[in-house]
Design a protein around this motif. Structure first.
Motif, mmCIF file in Angstrom:
data_model
loop_
_atom_site.group_PDB
_atom_site.id
_atom_site.type_symbol
_atom_site.label_atom_id
_atom_site.label_comp_id
_atom_site.label_asym_id
_atom_site.label_seq_id
_atom_site.Cartn_x
_atom_site.Cartn_y
_atom_site.Cartn_z
ATOM 1 N N LEU A 66 0.826 -1.207 0.000
ATOM 2 C CA LEU A 66 0.000 0.000 0.000
ATOM 3 C C LEU A 66 0.861 1.259 0.000
ATOM 4 O O LEU A 66 0.538 2.245 -0.674
ATOM 5 C CB LEU A 66 -0.922 0.008 1.217
ATOM 6 C CG LEU A 66 -2.249 -0.747 1.088
ATOM 7 C CD1 LEU A 66 -3.020 -0.678 2.396
ATOM 8 C CD2 LEU A 66 -3.086 -0.170 -0.058
ATOM 9 N N ARG A 67 1.952 1.237 0.737
ATOM 10 C CA ARG A 67 2.841 2.394 0.761
ATOM 11 C C ARG A 67 3.458 2.632 -0.618
ATOM 12 O O ARG A 67 3.620 3.776 -1.054
ATOM 13 C CB ARG A 67 3.927 2.197 1.809
ATOM 14 C CG ARG A 67 3.420 2.312 3.257
ATOM 15 C CD ARG A 67 4.506 1.971 4.250
ATOM 16 N NE ARG A 67 5.680 2.829 4.067
ATOM 17 C CZ ARG A 67 6.872 2.572 4.596
ATOM 18 N NH1 ARG A 67 7.036 1.468 5.342
ATOM 19 N NH2 ARG A 67 7.882 3.380 4.392
ATOM 20 N N ALA A 68 3.786 1.542 -1.316
ATOM 21 C CA ALA A 68 4.314 1.681 -2.678
ATOM 22 C C ALA A 68 3.262 2.293 -3.602
ATOM 23 O O ALA A 68 3.571 3.174 -4.422
ATOM 24 C CB ALA A 68 4.764 0.324 -3.200
ATOM 25 N N TYR A 69 2.022 1.821 -3.473
ATOM 26 C CA TYR A 69 0.936 2.389 -4.275
ATOM 27 C C TYR A 69 0.777 3.889 -3.997
ATOM 28 O O TYR A 69 0.634 4.698 -4.925
ATOM 29 C CB TYR A 69 -0.372 1.650 -3.972
ATOM 30 C CG TYR A 69 -1.612 2.368 -4.464
ATOM 31 C CD1 TYR A 69 -1.953 2.373 -5.817
ATOM 32 C CD2 TYR A 69 -2.437 3.051 -3.567
ATOM 33 C CE1 TYR A 69 -3.086 3.049 -6.266
ATOM 34 C CE2 TYR A 69 -3.569 3.718 -4.002
ATOM 35 C CZ TYR A 69 -3.890 3.717 -5.347
ATOM 36 O OH TYR A 69 -5.012 4.389 -5.787
ATOM 37 N N GLU A 70 0.818 4.265 -2.728
ATOM 38 C CA GLU A 70 0.657 5.675 -2.373
ATOM 39 C C GLU A 70 1.792 6.525 -2.929
ATOM 40 O O GLU A 70 1.580 7.693 -3.295
ATOM 41 C CB GLU A 70 0.577 5.825 -0.850
ATOM 42 C CG GLU A 70 -0.742 5.353 -0.241
ATOM 43 C CD GLU A 70 -1.930 6.168 -0.739
ATOM 44 O OE1 GLU A 70 -1.761 7.377 -1.009
ATOM 45 O OE2 GLU A 70 -3.015 5.593 -0.889
ATOM 46 N N GLN A 71 2.999 5.961 -2.996
ATOM 47 C CA GLN A 71 4.124 6.689 -3.572
ATOM 48 C C GLN A 71 3.803 7.147 -4.990
ATOM 49 O O GLN A 71 4.102 8.272 -5.384
ATOM 50 C CB GLN A 71 5.372 5.793 -3.604
ATOM 51 C CG GLN A 71 6.009 5.540 -2.260
ATOM 52 C CD GLN A 71 7.110 6.537 -1.956
ATOM 53 O OE1 GLN A 71 6.828 7.696 -1.653
ATOM 54 N NE2 GLN A 71 8.345 6.106 -2.033
ATOM 55 N N LEU A 72 3.204 6.243 -5.775
ATOM 56 C CA LEU A 72 2.901 6.575 -7.168
ATOM 57 C C LEU A 72 1.575 7.318 -7.312
ATOM 58 O O LEU A 72 1.430 8.167 -8.188
ATOM 59 C CB LEU A 72 2.870 5.298 -8.011
ATOM 60 C CG LEU A 72 4.207 4.557 -8.148
ATOM 61 C CD1 LEU A 72 4.036 3.333 -9.037
ATOM 62 C CD2 LEU A 72 5.289 5.467 -8.709
ATOM 63 N N ARG A 73 0.606 6.999 -6.456
ATOM 64 C CA ARG A 73 -0.711 7.626 -6.580
ATOM 65 C C ARG A 73 -0.613 9.142 -6.456
ATOM 66 O O ARG A 73 -1.229 9.885 -7.230
ATOM 67 C CB ARG A 73 -1.657 7.084 -5.505
ATOM 68 C CG ARG A 73 -3.090 7.642 -5.607
ATOM 69 C CD ARG A 73 -3.878 7.433 -4.334
ATOM 70 N NE ARG A 73 -3.266 8.111 -3.205
ATOM 71 C CZ ARG A 73 -3.366 9.416 -2.970
ATOM 72 N NH1 ARG A 73 -4.045 10.204 -3.800
ATOM 73 N NH2 ARG A 73 -2.777 9.952 -1.911
ATOM 74 N N LYS A 74 0.182 9.607 -5.497
ATOM 75 C CA LYS A 74 0.233 11.049 -5.255
ATOM 76 C C LYS A 74 0.917 11.801 -6.395
ATOM 77 O O LYS A 74 0.648 12.992 -6.606
ATOM 78 C CB LYS A 74 0.931 11.340 -3.928
ATOM 79 C CG LYS A 74 2.391 10.932 -3.868
ATOM 80 C CD LYS A 74 2.961 11.137 -2.475
ATOM 81 C CE LYS A 74 4.422 10.714 -2.408
ATOM 82 N NZ LYS A 74 4.966 10.848 -1.033
ATOM 83 N N ASP A 75 1.807 11.110 -7.135
ATOM 84 C CA ASP A 75 2.506 11.778 -8.238
ATOM 85 C C ASP A 75 1.810 11.605 -9.589
ATOM 86 O O ASP A 75 2.001 12.426 -10.489
ATOM 87 C CB ASP A 75 3.935 11.258 -8.356
ATOM 88 C CG ASP A 75 4.833 11.780 -7.243
ATOM 89 O OD1 ASP A 75 4.403 12.716 -6.534
ATOM 90 O OD2 ASP A 75 5.948 11.265 -7.087
#
Length: 267
Positions: A66-75
């Motif tokens: 989930l943290r990896a997903y959030e890294q890309l989601r915000k950008d």
């Protein structure tokens, strides 16, 4: 989309100094192995994560996938996804399983949403997630320094060799492993030994964490001893433990460690 995040082993592991940020610098050769989890990511109406297989400690919201997903989601303003991780690689085993899950999440999302991120860009996203994460972007044998996230090429030929990984159902925390370590420079050019025949490694290629964990957990030393008795050309603990592996010139003998969790395959 389905992927299979694999584990890694360490060939040699030397803790060379403590850093001002609380981490340690190390030298090691990371080698991918085929013991793998199963990761599925699909577009969804809302983002969710679930896991099956081995239980994963901690809150779901802090899971590395989930943290990896959030890294890309915000950008990249990614849409919601459903993430399903079937956990097979043991946790706290020195195999980088959680780091691999995070790195493969980045790679799957990059493909699924056609983000066109380069390998270097994916490594940059992986580094804040954990010390081993960036390694699994390229996922090939590398000489690793720094926190384990700076890489260079290594001449290494293990083609055709067999490996047996033995997990003794013992979770050794990283803090526990580091407690008995005194950082020191590694032997100069120790990686040159890796160019020599496999059976010569055992006299020169070591894992510093064995010094702190073997006296506390004699079972680990016993497994390493049994691997040599069974014909392993080289055996070692991986990472900060507690998996111990043996590399064999030929096939792995049958019926080794029937009471423990094991994985075997080709390198």
């Amino acid at each position: 989309m389905v992927a299979f995040p694999n584990a890694k082993i360490n060939l040699g592991l030397y803790i060379t100094e403590k850093r001002s940020d609380g981490y340690h610098n190390l030298e090691s050769v990371f080698v991918p192995v085929g013991w793998s989890d199963v990761l599925e990511i699909l577009p969804a109406s809302e983002t969710s994560f679930r896991s099956t297989g081995l239980p994963i400690p901690g809150e779901t919201s802090t899971n590395l996938c989930l943290r990896a997903y959030e890294q890309l989601r915000k950008d990249f303003d990614l849409p919601p996804v459903r993430i399903h991780l079937h956990k097979v690689v043991p946790i706290g085993a020195g195999l980088g399983g959680g780091s691999s899950d995070a790195a493969f999440t980045l790679k799957v999302l990059n493909t699924l949403f056609d983000l066109k991120l380069s390998t270097e860009a994916l490594e940059a996203y992986a580094r804040p997630l954990g010390s081993d994460c960036a390694f699994f972007i390229r996922n090939e044998a590398k000489f690793c320094v720094g926190k384990g996230d700076e890489f260079s090429e290594i001449m290494l030929n293990l083609a055709g060799k067999s490996i047996l990984l033995v997990y003794p159902d013992l979770h050794s925390s990283t803090a526990e492993a580091y407690a008995g370590i005194r950082p020191r420079p590694a032997q100069a050019q120790w990686t040159q030994v890796l160019q020599q025949p496999l059976h010569t490694w055992q006299a020169s290629i070591t894992n510093d964490f064995e010094q702190s964990l073997f006296p506390k957990y004699p079972q680990l030393a016993q497994i390493k001893r049994q691997l040599y008795e069974a014909g392993a050309a080289y055996a070692s603990m991986s990472g900060s433990g507690s998996t111990v592996y043996g590399i064999f010139e030929g096939e792995v003998p049958e019926a080794l460690f029937p009471q423990l969790t094991t994985w075997q395959g080709k390198l």
